[in-house]
Design a protein around this motif. Structure first.
Motif, PDB file in Angstrom:
ATOM      1  N   SER A  32      38.414  35.839  39.742  1.00  0.00           N
ATOM      2  CA  SER A  32      39.482  35.948  40.967  1.00  0.00           C
ATOM      3  C   SER A  32      39.043  34.778  41.986  1.00  0.00           C
ATOM      4  O   SER A  32      39.755  34.044  42.546  1.00  0.00           O
ATOM      5  CB  SER A  32      39.725  37.256  41.573  1.00  0.00           C
ATOM      6  OG  SER A  32      40.255  37.891  40.268  1.00  0.00           O
TER       7      SER A  32
ATOM      8  N   GLY B 156      44.019  51.289  39.714  1.00  0.00           N
ATOM      9  CA  GLY B 156      44.258  50.379  40.810  1.00  0.00           C
ATOM     10  C   GLY B 156      45.373  51.030  41.888  1.00  0.00           C
ATOM     11  O   GLY B 156      45.409  50.557  43.039  1.00  0.00           O
TER      12      GLY B 156
ATOM     13  N   PRO C 105      41.105  49.323  35.563  1.00  0.00           N
ATOM     14  CA  PRO C 105      41.709  49.120  36.942  1.00  0.00           C
ATOM     15  C   PRO C 105      43.216  48.992  36.907  1.00  0.00           C
ATOM     16  O   PRO C 105      43.897  49.433  37.937  1.00  0.00           O
ATOM     17  CB  PRO C 105      40.920  47.787  37.509  1.00  0.00           C
ATOM     18  CG  PRO C 105      39.740  47.861  36.577  1.00  0.00           C
ATOM     19  CD  PRO C 105      39.941  48.318  35.230  1.00  0.00           C
ATOM     20  N   VAL C 106      43.574  48.472  35.698  1.00  0.00           N
ATOM     21  CA  VAL C 106      45.143  48.354  35.567  1.00  0.00           C
ATOM     22  C   VAL C 106      45.655  49.771  35.750  1.00  0.00           C
ATOM     23  O   VAL C 106      46.844  49.892  36.505  1.00  0.00           O
ATOM     24  CB  VAL C 106      45.596  47.930  34.452  1.00  0.00           C
ATOM     25  CG1 VAL C 106      47.034  47.664  34.396  1.00  0.00           C
ATOM     26  CG2 VAL C 106      44.910  46.666  34.109  1.00  0.00           C
TER      27      VAL C 106
ATOM     28  N   ASP D  44      34.850  39.755  36.348  1.00  0.00           N
ATOM     29  CA  ASP D  44      36.461  39.814  36.926  1.00  0.00           C
ATOM     30  C   ASP D  44      36.399  39.363  38.381  1.00  0.00           C
ATOM     31  O   ASP D  44      37.592  38.498  38.617  1.00  0.00           O
ATOM     32  CB  ASP D  44      36.834  41.223  36.588  1.00  0.00           C
ATOM     33  CG  ASP D  44      38.371  41.475  37.139  1.00  0.00           C
ATOM     34  OD1 ASP D  44      39.066  40.679  36.348  1.00  0.00           O
ATOM     35  OD2 ASP D  44      38.572  42.431  37.743  1.00  0.00           O
TER      36      ASP D  44
ATOM     37  N   GLY E 280      44.624  41.849  43.946  1.00  0.00           N
ATOM     38  CA  GLY E 280      44.506  42.354  42.738  1.00  0.00           C
ATOM     39  C   GLY E 280      43.194  43.222  42.496  1.00  0.00           C
ATOM     40  O   GLY E 280      42.997  43.566  41.455  1.00  0.00           O
ATOM     41  N   LYS E 281      42.230  42.750  43.438  1.00  0.00           N
ATOM     42  CA  LYS E 281      40.767  43.364  43.238  1.00  0.00           C
ATOM     43  C   LYS E 281      40.465  44.659  44.293  1.00  0.00           C
ATOM     44  O   LYS E 281      40.313  44.005  45.321  1.00  0.00           O
ATOM     45  CB  LYS E 281      39.914  42.174  43.315  1.00  0.00           C
ATOM     46  CG  LYS E 281      40.014  40.838  42.504  1.00  0.00           C
ATOM     47  CD  LYS E 281      39.859  41.397  41.022  1.00  0.00           C
ATOM     48  CE  LYS E 281      41.097  41.149  40.095  1.00  0.00           C
ATOM     49  NZ  LYS E 281      40.808  40.652  39.072  1.00  0.00           N
ATOM     50  N   THR E 282      40.880  45.603  43.973  1.00  0.00           N
ATOM     51  CA  THR E 282      40.653  46.554  44.729  1.00  0.00           C
ATOM     52  C   THR E 282      39.184  47.408  44.836  1.00  0.00           C
ATOM     53  O   THR E 282      38.652  47.364  43.588  1.00  0.00           O
ATOM     54  CB  THR E 282      41.742  47.770  44.639  1.00  0.00           C
ATOM     55  OG1 THR E 282      41.508  48.429  43.447  1.00  0.00           O
ATOM     56  CG2 THR E 282      43.148  47.109  44.631  1.00  0.00           C
TER      57      THR E 282
ATOM     58  N   LYS F  40      47.869  31.883  42.425  1.00  0.00           N
ATOM     59  CA  LYS F  40      48.076  33.213  42.974  1.00  0.00           C
ATOM     60  C   LYS F  40      47.568  34.357  42.147  1.00  0.00           C
ATOM     61  O   LYS F  40      47.466  34.341  41.072  1.00  0.00           O
ATOM     62  CB  LYS F  40      49.597  33.137  43.215  1.00  0.00           C
ATOM     63  CG  LYS F  40      49.851  32.355  44.146  1.00  0.00           C
ATOM     64  CD  LYS F  40      51.082  32.551  45.158  1.00  0.00           C
ATOM     65  CE  LYS F  40      51.747  31.781  45.964  1.00  0.00           C
ATOM     66  NZ  LYS F  40      51.605  30.397  45.468  1.00  0.00           N
ATOM     67  N   ARG F  41      47.547  35.552  42.872  1.00  0.00           N
ATOM     68  CA  ARG F  41      47.172  37.060  42.179  1.00  0.00           C
ATOM     69  C   ARG F  41      48.135  36.984  40.927  1.00  0.00           C
ATOM     70  O   ARG F  41      49.293  36.805  41.198  1.00  0.00           O
ATOM     71  CB  ARG F  41      47.509  38.010  43.036  1.00  0.00           C
ATOM     72  CG  ARG F  41      47.309  39.251  42.388  1.00  0.00           C
ATOM     73  CD  ARG F  41      48.120  40.635  42.989  1.00  0.00           C
ATOM     74  NE  ARG F  41      47.814  41.531  42.332  1.00  0.00           N
ATOM     75  CZ  ARG F  41      48.187  43.068  42.702  1.00  0.00           C
ATOM     76  NH1 ARG F  41      48.385  43.003  44.048  1.00  0.00           N
ATOM     77  NH2 ARG F  41      48.174  43.795  42.022  1.00  0.00           N
ATOM     78  N   GLY F  42      47.514  37.409  39.777  1.00  0.00           N
ATOM     79  CA  GLY F  42      48.182  37.801  38.536  1.00  0.00           C
ATOM     80  C   GLY F  42      48.459  36.367  37.807  1.00  0.00           C
ATOM     81  O   GLY F  42      48.976  36.470  36.522  1.00  0.00           O
TER      82      GLY F  42
ATOM     83  N   LYS G 290      39.806  31.714  40.647  1.00  0.00           N
ATOM     84  CA  LYS G 290      41.157  31.514  40.760  1.00  0.00           C
ATOM     85  C   LYS G 290      41.791  31.202  42.014  1.00  0.00           C
ATOM     86  O   LYS G 290      42.740  30.332  42.063  1.00  0.00           O
ATOM     87  CB  LYS G 290      41.749  32.577  39.935  1.00  0.00           C
ATOM     88  CG  LYS G 290      41.766  32.784  38.547  1.00  0.00           C
ATOM     89  CD  LYS G 290      42.252  34.171  38.048  1.00  0.00           C
ATOM     90  CE  LYS G 290      43.595  34.327  37.828  1.00  0.00           C
ATOM     91  NZ  LYS G 290      43.915  35.628  37.093  1.00  0.00           N
ATOM     92  N   ARG G 291      41.299  31.771  42.963  1.00  0.00           N
ATOM     93  CA  ARG G 291      41.971  31.792  44.182  1.00  0.00           C
ATOM     94  C   ARG G 291      41.418  30.267  44.967  1.00  0.00           C
ATOM     95  O   ARG G 291      42.360  29.446  45.329  1.00  0.00           O
ATOM     96  CB  ARG G 291      41.297  32.654  45.485  1.00  0.00           C
ATOM     97  CG  ARG G 291      41.917  34.127  45.219  1.00  0.00           C
ATOM     98  CD  ARG G 291      43.304  34.244  45.015  1.00  0.00           C
ATOM     99  NE  ARG G 291      43.856  34.108  43.688  1.00  0.00           N
ATOM    100  CZ  ARG G 291      43.912  35.053  42.961  1.00  0.00           C
ATOM    101  NH1 ARG G 291      43.211  36.179  42.904  1.00  0.00           N
ATOM    102  NH2 ARG G 291      44.549  34.842  41.608  1.00  0.00           N
TER     103      ARG G 291
ATOM    104  N   LEU H  74      33.171  44.212  35.665  1.00  0.00           N
ATOM    105  CA  LEU H  74      33.912  43.968  36.971  1.00  0.00           C
ATOM    106  C   LEU H  74      33.492  42.886  37.703  1.00  0.00           C
ATOM    107  O   LEU H  74      34.234  42.183  38.642  1.00  0.00           O
ATOM    108  CB  LEU H  74      33.844  45.526  37.582  1.00  0.00           C
ATOM    109  CG  LEU H  74      35.048  46.327  37.274  1.00  0.00           C
ATOM    110  CD1 LEU H  74      36.296  45.804  37.657  1.00  0.00           C
ATOM    111  CD2 LEU H  74      34.889  46.801  35.857  1.00  0.00           C
TER     112      LEU H  74
ATOM    113  N   GLY I   8      39.724  50.119  42.239  1.00  0.00           N
ATOM    114  CA  GLY I   8      39.583  49.388  40.569  1.00  0.00           C
ATOM    115  C   GLY I   8      38.159  49.020  40.194  1.00  0.00           C
ATOM    116  O   GLY I   8      37.731  49.336  39.127  1.00  0.00           O
ATOM    117  N   PHE I   9      37.409  48.655  41.233  1.00  0.00           N
ATOM    118  CA  PHE I   9      35.968  48.262  40.890  1.00  0.00           C
ATOM    119  C   PHE I   9      35.330  49.453  40.592  1.00  0.00           C
ATOM    120  O   PHE I   9      34.402  49.592  39.522  1.00  0.00           O
ATOM    121  CB  PHE I   9      35.323  47.547  42.123  1.00  0.00           C
ATOM    122  CG  PHE I   9      33.927  47.046  41.889  1.00  0.00           C
ATOM    123  CD1 PHE I   9      33.880  45.740  41.186  1.00  0.00           C
ATOM    124  CD2 PHE I   9      32.860  47.648  41.729  1.00  0.00           C
ATOM    125  CE1 PHE I   9      32.789  45.210  40.950  1.00  0.00           C
ATOM    126  CE2 PHE I   9      31.476  47.086  41.565  1.00  0.00           C
ATOM    127  CZ  PHE I   9      31.435  46.094  41.071  1.00  0.00           C
TER     128      PHE I   9
END
Ligand code: CTP
Ligand code: MG
Length: 199
Positions: free
Chosen positions: A130, A29, A25-26, A126, A54-56, A139-141, A133-134, A123, A59-60
């Protein structure tokens, strides 16, 4: 000594589709089409994004597809060089095997299913990462040690288990191997500018 090296190689080959699915996805995406975030830009009860930008969708789906393609490629490649195909050799040991016997002789079909479970499993882990993390206010990244590097591996291993169970020593070896590999690749990505954080 040779035994341990063979075990290491086999365990890496086994999860390789998940590693590719997690890294793809890097590169996939970017671009405008289908590049919508999976959470549609929505917020959770805590007024923070559900998953983040960051999760599109691209990407998925692209990551899962690359897991399938990788698995099929491994099976074709390994059957040509006559190396035992570890991915396939686990197939008839799964608890779901009675339902999957119809594909017992079709290695490509098995590879598609296994690649899908490893890729999609990676995925999903992943995404779960996220989400956590949120909720933790990152934050994203921003990095979350161990979860960023190993979360996808654990969910991929979990999802594949009923279809292709892995020996416990593979699981134990893969934790430090994936952690190390992820850190090296991430640092290289940071050096060439495709990753925002060095770890
Ligand atoms: N990516 C994507 N879709 C996904 C997963 C990843 O498009 N389902 C892309 C995004 O461009 C993302 C990059 O791959 O920025 C790196 O992935 P990752 O490190 O997992 O995302 P982060 O941007 O670090 O976001 P988060 O903090 O949510 O992990
Ligand atoms: Mg990240």
């Amino acid at each position: 000594m040779v035994d341990i090296i063979v075990t290491i190689i086999n365990s890496i080959v086994f999860v390789f589709p998940a590693l590719v699915a997690n890294a793809a996805p890097v590169f996939l995406g970017r671009g405008s089409r289908y590049n919508r975030p999976i959470d549609g830009g929505r917020f959770w009860k805590d007024d923070k994004r559900i998953l983040g930008d960051g999760k599109t969708i691209r990407g998925f789906l692209g990551g899962t597809l690359s897991g399938i393609v990788t698995c099929v490629a491994i099976v074709i490649l390994f059957s040509n060089v006559n190396y035992p195909i570890v991915i396939i050799s686990r197939f008839n040991k799964g608890i779901l095997y009675p339902f999957l016997q119809f594909m017992a002789d079709n290695f490509i079909l098995q590879a598609i299913l296994i690649g899908f479970l490893l890729g999609c499993g990676a995925l999903l882990g992943d995404l779960a990462g996220s989400f956590i993390k949120r909720r933790s206010g990152l934050k994203r990244g921003e990095s979350f040690l161990f979860m960023d590097q190993l979360g996808f591996l654990l969910t991929a291993l979990l999802l594949i288990y009923p279809v292709a169970p892995w020996p416990i020593e593979w699981g134990i070896l893969l934790l430090p191997l994936t952690l190390g590999l992820h850190m090296v690749l991430n640092f290289l990505g940071y050096l060439i500018g495709i990753q925002e954080v060095p770890l």
